[in-house]
Write an enzyme that holds these catalytic residues in place. Structure first.
Site, PDB file in Angstrom:
ATOM      1  N   SER A   1      -0.480 -10.227  -1.815  1.00 45.78           N
ATOM      2  CA  SER A   1      -1.687  -9.886  -1.060  1.00 45.78           C
ATOM      3  C   SER A   1      -1.990 -10.854   0.068  1.00 45.78           C
ATOM      4  O   SER A   1      -2.893 -10.616   0.856  1.00 45.78           O
ATOM      5  CB  SER A   1      -2.902  -9.832  -1.997  1.00 45.78           C
ATOM      6  OG  SER A   1      -2.750  -8.790  -2.929  1.00 45.78           O
TER       7      SER A   1
ATOM      8  N   SER B   1      -6.153 -12.692   3.787  1.00 47.76           N
ATOM      9  CA  SER B   1      -5.375 -11.871   2.848  1.00 47.76           C
ATOM     10  C   SER B   1      -5.181 -10.469   3.433  1.00 47.76           C
ATOM     11  O   SER B   1      -5.700 -10.152   4.508  1.00 47.76           O
ATOM     12  CB  SER B   1      -6.086 -11.801   1.495  1.00 47.76           C
ATOM     13  OG  SER B   1      -7.357 -11.181   1.647  1.00 47.76           O
ATOM     14  N   TYR B   2      -4.470  -9.628   2.705  1.00 48.21           N
ATOM     15  CA  TYR B   2      -4.115  -8.299   3.213  1.00 48.21           C
ATOM     16  C   TYR B   2      -5.374  -7.519   3.610  1.00 48.21           C
ATOM     17  O   TYR B   2      -6.304  -7.392   2.803  1.00 48.21           O
ATOM     18  CB  TYR B   2      -3.333  -7.537   2.130  1.00 48.21           C
ATOM     19  CG  TYR B   2      -2.675  -6.284   2.640  1.00 48.21           C
ATOM     20  CD1 TYR B   2      -1.737  -6.341   3.652  1.00 48.21           C
ATOM     21  CD2 TYR B   2      -2.997  -5.035   2.109  1.00 48.21           C
ATOM     22  CE1 TYR B   2      -1.121  -5.197   4.126  1.00 48.21           C
ATOM     23  CE2 TYR B   2      -2.394  -3.883   2.581  1.00 48.21           C
ATOM     24  CZ  TYR B   2      -1.448  -3.976   3.590  1.00 48.21           C
ATOM     25  OH  TYR B   2      -0.853  -2.833   4.070  1.00 48.21           O
ATOM     26  N   PRO B   3      -5.432  -7.015   4.860  1.00 52.88           N
ATOM     27  CA  PRO B   3      -6.698  -6.441   5.350  1.00 52.88           C
ATOM     28  C   PRO B   3      -6.933  -4.980   5.005  1.00 52.88           C
ATOM     29  O   PRO B   3      -7.949  -4.424   5.398  1.00 52.88           O
ATOM     30  CB  PRO B   3      -6.569  -6.613   6.869  1.00 52.88           C
ATOM     31  CG  PRO B   3      -5.101  -6.522   7.135  1.00 52.88           C
ATOM     32  CD  PRO B   3      -4.421  -7.096   5.930  1.00 52.88           C
TER      33      PRO B   3
ATOM     34  N   ASP C   1       0.869  -1.176   0.000  1.00 54.37           N
ATOM     35  CA  ASP C   1       0.000   0.000   0.000  1.00 54.37           C
ATOM     36  C   ASP C   1       0.908   1.228   0.000  1.00 54.37           C
ATOM     37  O   ASP C   1       2.143   1.105  -0.067  1.00 54.37           O
ATOM     38  CB  ASP C   1      -0.953  -0.008   1.196  1.00 54.37           C
ATOM     39  CG  ASP C   1      -0.225  -0.104   2.537  1.00 54.37           C
ATOM     40  OD1 ASP C   1       1.012   0.066   2.568  1.00 54.37           O
ATOM     41  OD2 ASP C   1      -0.887  -0.343   3.565  1.00 54.37           O
TER      42      ASP C   1
END
Length: 862
Positions: free
Chosen positions: A153, A335-337, A119
């Site tokens: 991810s 997975s990526y939150p 991100d």
């Protein structure tokens, strides 16, 4: 063979990724900072043999701050913070020595692979890591590429290996957008916060907040809460009337009908309708309609929806929910939150994720049915281009995750299964009746296919009374017709879930920062969290928002911050210039700040109505050294002393209790001393209110108590009560707490180390003599004969706390139960036991650094 350095965002991630890439064939060791490990293995990289070193950082390596003098609230005009005050990047956590650690591991490496979170914040950390390690890495040969970025991810074998095989480059523009946000928030927030905190805390005593903070995102967030409060306060209930009819399709049953006019606000008109309908004896069926309806399955789960559900249904605050989600992610369960996307890419392995859940007793039957009959493609949602929706990546049990971890994981899993399930289908029957000239309706629903509601039962169609079989023209006897008097009700206070929705709608914060802003307004005592996780503004929060509206509504309205967020996103996309956005936004807020300062009297008028002046607040505690009148102790945050005669206010240590210290006075200024304590299991020390705020010696700083005072002869000072160097931190000195008897203790004047010793001793005092071995001060101990633990029934002994074998069994190391911001423990080198940093003229203390051979003497404390 090339050496490849790989860096992840957290130690647990580094271990998981290294384990996958090395297939478990790796060696691990602790890094020099003690917080990060290094995992090493051999393999191939870009077609060549390579030695891999996988390690991590702990979040941001660097943080933005003003240079030294601009951090002083007293010496700098807040207006200077907008442009004149230079900023610098400092280590985010100096105790971790992260830059040095990265340089040690990066020295001699040929390539670096960045495994930071995917991100904008992760991109920013990428460049913080590069700034640290590139100067010590081997120089590239010609145009050889040495910097790689892994995009992933989830922590699964497939995703990690795929990321390693498709390495890209870090995104400079996304990193710059984070730099811009950090600088804007620092300059704008600090300027407004410093000004309004000093202005209002200098006038009012019961604000009950240690900081009157302003934030470009935090303040609009508070504005939403106060806006709802104002609607509640200004709401005036209105009386209305509803006509309710009941018909009896069978002798033993009745059916309640809804009036098509819904309600009327005139009593006489309502009575007229009642009289008309009462003339009828039967209700006539005017129409019967049946429609098949669909309740759609949910869109795939993104961060904002997860936070909404966590608050509304699971009772978890957004920040707590985010912390749990991050933990589940680093452990490989989800997975990526952090994602804004609600649409799965075409190549996403939905069946593979579903198969992972086939053996869980809670939903195994549903999952097996879906796998055998075929899954439904998830609804088309929004693709933000960041990460796939939040998805369970691994099976788990309640015993594995426990408590809140399981509850959040269970929801995420049920939501995922629901997205690939069928829609819920039901048959809706609507019967329209006439009673005289008035129309009434009743509606019934019968589920024909439960679909996703089997796995998300809270979304199921509620069970309703079954409607009778009837046709147009049928007549039913009327059971009763009556007039119900009701009142309109005000809206309730915003829930966290509703606030998150408003923040997302108006572009306040990001999916990652929304929980932080909500947490901040709670921590600052601007709102309180009531039952049902509703946010009720405090007096302070209400007055601040009303004051902003009175002076400059744009400071609290979401419009200006939303516009800034759009500009920051343009920087991330490479469509806006970083320096121009920064300069333009700061110029706008600088003008607003000057107008705010000039118009502060408008907010002050509101403050006067709600809060008490300093002179009228608090209780008399200790005498002022100037006028010798009693000063008042103001207990509300921030706790302080105020002399109404001199009109002076003196800051005190926070997060503890304050009481008068034996009516003793400071020899320098005649102020009565007070005693600060963090509780019976913590530490305590006396302080002079004047010296605490106006350091009397050059080597002292504001906020130091008597346990750090270098006065050479005062009986309360470090010089007289200091014993030896702290066993844990580098610069602290262990100081005798003379008030702690009969459970005597000495405490570090820098960190939270507390050493308990000589329990039940009658008297303990620090001797002018020092230990020949470690140069710590000797201690004279006097026990009562009945309770003496000394050998040979002796009652007195003088010796070194660290070296004397007689004392060793009487000493116990602990950590203070409560930590004050000024008591931050370090992880410094453990050396000898000297009291500090060199002999002071005229003093008894000899705190020079002891010999290295004495370092082992600290071992028995650990």
């Amino acid at each position: 063979m090339r050496t490849v350095l790989m860096v992840a965002e957290k130690p647990s991630l580094a271990q998981s990724i290294a384990k996958i890439l090395s297939r478990g064939n790796m060696s691990s060791r602790k890094g020099l900072n003690g917080a990060c490990s290094v995992h090493e293995y051999s393999g191939s990289f870009m077609g060549q043999g390579a030695h891999f070193k996988m390690t991590s950082v702990c979040g941001h390596v660097m943080t933005l701050d003003f240079i030294g003098k601009y951090n002083s609230w007293d010496k700098v005009d807040p207006a200077e913070l907008f442009s004149k005050a230079p900023t610098e990047k400092k280590e985010a956590n100096p105790k971790l020595t992260m830059v040095k650690f990265l340089q040690v591991e990066g020295r001699g490496c040929d390539c670096i692979v960045l495994w930071l979170d995917c991100d904008k914040e992760g991109e920013n950390i990428c460049f913080e890591v590069l700034d640290a390690v590139l100067p010590v890495m081997n120089k590239p040969r010609g145009t050889e590429r040495t910097i790689y970025r892994a995009k992933f991810s989830s922590i699964t074998d497939t995703d990690i290996c795929n990321a390693m095989n498709h390495l890209g480059e870090p995104n400079r523009n996304e990193a710059l957008s984070v730099d811009a946000r950090q600088e804007l928030d620092l300059r704008i927030g600090c300027a407004f916060t410093r000004f309004q905190t000093k202005y209002f805390q200098g006038k009012y005593g019961n604000l009950d907040s240690s900081l009157i903070s302003f934030g470009p995102c935090q303040t609009p967030t508070l504005g939403f809460c106060v806006e709802r409060h104002d609607k509640i306060q200004s709401f005036k209930p209105e009386t209305y009337w509803v006509l309710q009819a009941k018909v009896n399709p069978e002798k033993e049953s009745s059916l309640t009908l809804d009036w098509d006019r819904v309600r009327v606000f005139d009593r006489e008109v309502a009575q007229m309708f009642l009289n008309i309908t009462k003339m009828a004896k039967e209700a006539k069926v005017e129409s019967v309609s049946k429609k098949e309806k669909v309740k759609q399955r949910p869109l795939a789960l993104n961060t904002v929806e997860m936070l909404r559900v966590a608050s509304a249904a699971l009772g978890m605050g957004p920040q707590h929910a985010m912390q749990i989600a991050e933990r589940l992610y680093t452990q490989g369960y989800i997975s990526y939150p952090r994602t804004e996307t609600t649409h799965y890419p075409e190549n996403f392995d939905l069946k593979g994720c579903l198969r992972q859940q086939a053996n869980n007793p809670y939903w195994a039957e549903t999952v097996k049915t879906l796998l055998s009959e075929g899954i439904n493609r998830p609804r088309k949602g929004h693709d933000a281009g960041d990460h796939p929706p939040i998805t369970p990546m691994r099976a788990a049990t309640e015993a594995e995750l426990g408590g809140d971890g399981w509850r959040l994981y269970e929801y995420i899993t049920r939501h995922f299964i629901a997205t690939v399930s069928a829609d819920c289908k039901y048959l809706q029957t609507t019967i329209s009746f006439s009673i005289g000239p008035e129309r009434f309706t009743c509606v019934g629903k019968v589920v024909t296919s439960p679909g996703f509601t089997e796995i998300m039962p809270w979304h199921s169609i509620p069970l309703e009374e079954s409607l009778p079989h009837c046709e147009k023209g049928d007549l039913f006897p009327i059971g009763e017709i009556k007039l119900l008097e009701k009142q309109t009700s005000p809206p309730d206070y915003l829930t966290e879930a509703e606030l998150i929705t408003l923040m997302e709608k108006h572009g306040i914060g990001t999916d990652a920062s929304i929980p932080v802003h909500i947490n901040n307004i709670c921590q600052r005592n601007y709102v309180t969290v009531e039952s049902g996780r509703r946010l009720k503004p405090t007096n302070l929060g209400i007055v601040l928002v009303h004051g902003y509206y009175k002076i400059d509504a744009e400071l609290v309205l979401p419009t200006i911050r939303s516009a800034v967020e759009k500009q920051l996103n343009l920087i991330a996309l490479g469509k806006a210039n970083y320096h121009q956005v920064l300069e333009h936004t700061l110029d706008i807020f600088k003008r607003k700040f000057h107008y705010f300062v000039d118009s502060i009297a408008g907010m002050d008028e509101l403050m006067e109505v709600s809060f008490s002046p300093l002179a009228a607040t608090g209780k008399p505690l200790s005498r002022c050294g100037k006028c010798h009148r009693f000063m008042k102790y103001i207990q509300a945050k921030p706790s302080r002393l105020h002399c109404s005669h001199c009109d002076d206010t003196y800051s005190l240590p926070q997060n503890g209790t304050i009481k008068l210290y034996k009516e003793l006075r400071c020899p320098l200024d005649d102020f009565e001393l007070v005693l600060w304590s963090s509780g019976s299991r913590g530490k305590s020390y006396p302080l002079c209110p004047y010296c605490y705020n106006h350091p009397p010696f050059r080597d002292m700083k504001k906020g130091m108590g008597c346990n750090e005072c270098t006065h050479p002869t005062c009986q309360h000072s470090l010089s007289m009560l200091g014993i030896g160097q702290c066993v844990e931190c580098e610069n602290g000195v262990l100081v005798l707490d003379p008030t702690s008897g009969p459970k005597w203790k000495m405490a570090c004047n820098k960190c939270n180390v507390v050493v308990h010793f000589f329990e039940n001793a009658h008297k303990v005092r620090v001797s002018p003599e020092t230990c020949e071995m470690c140069e710590a001060a000797l201690v004279d101990v006097d026990f009562n004969k009945a309770k003496s633990p000394l050998p040979g029934d002796e009652t007195q002994h003088s010796g070194c706390v660290f070296c004397d074998p007689v004392f060793q069994d009487l000493v116990e190391l602990k950590h203070a139960a409560m930590r004050h911001p000024m008591h931050r423990g370090g992880q410094g080198k453990r050396q000898g036991r000297g009291r500090g940093k060199g002999r002071r003229p005229g003093g008894r203390l000899n705190p020079k650094k002891p010999k290295d051979k004495m370092a082992a003497l600290a071992a028995y404390f650990v």
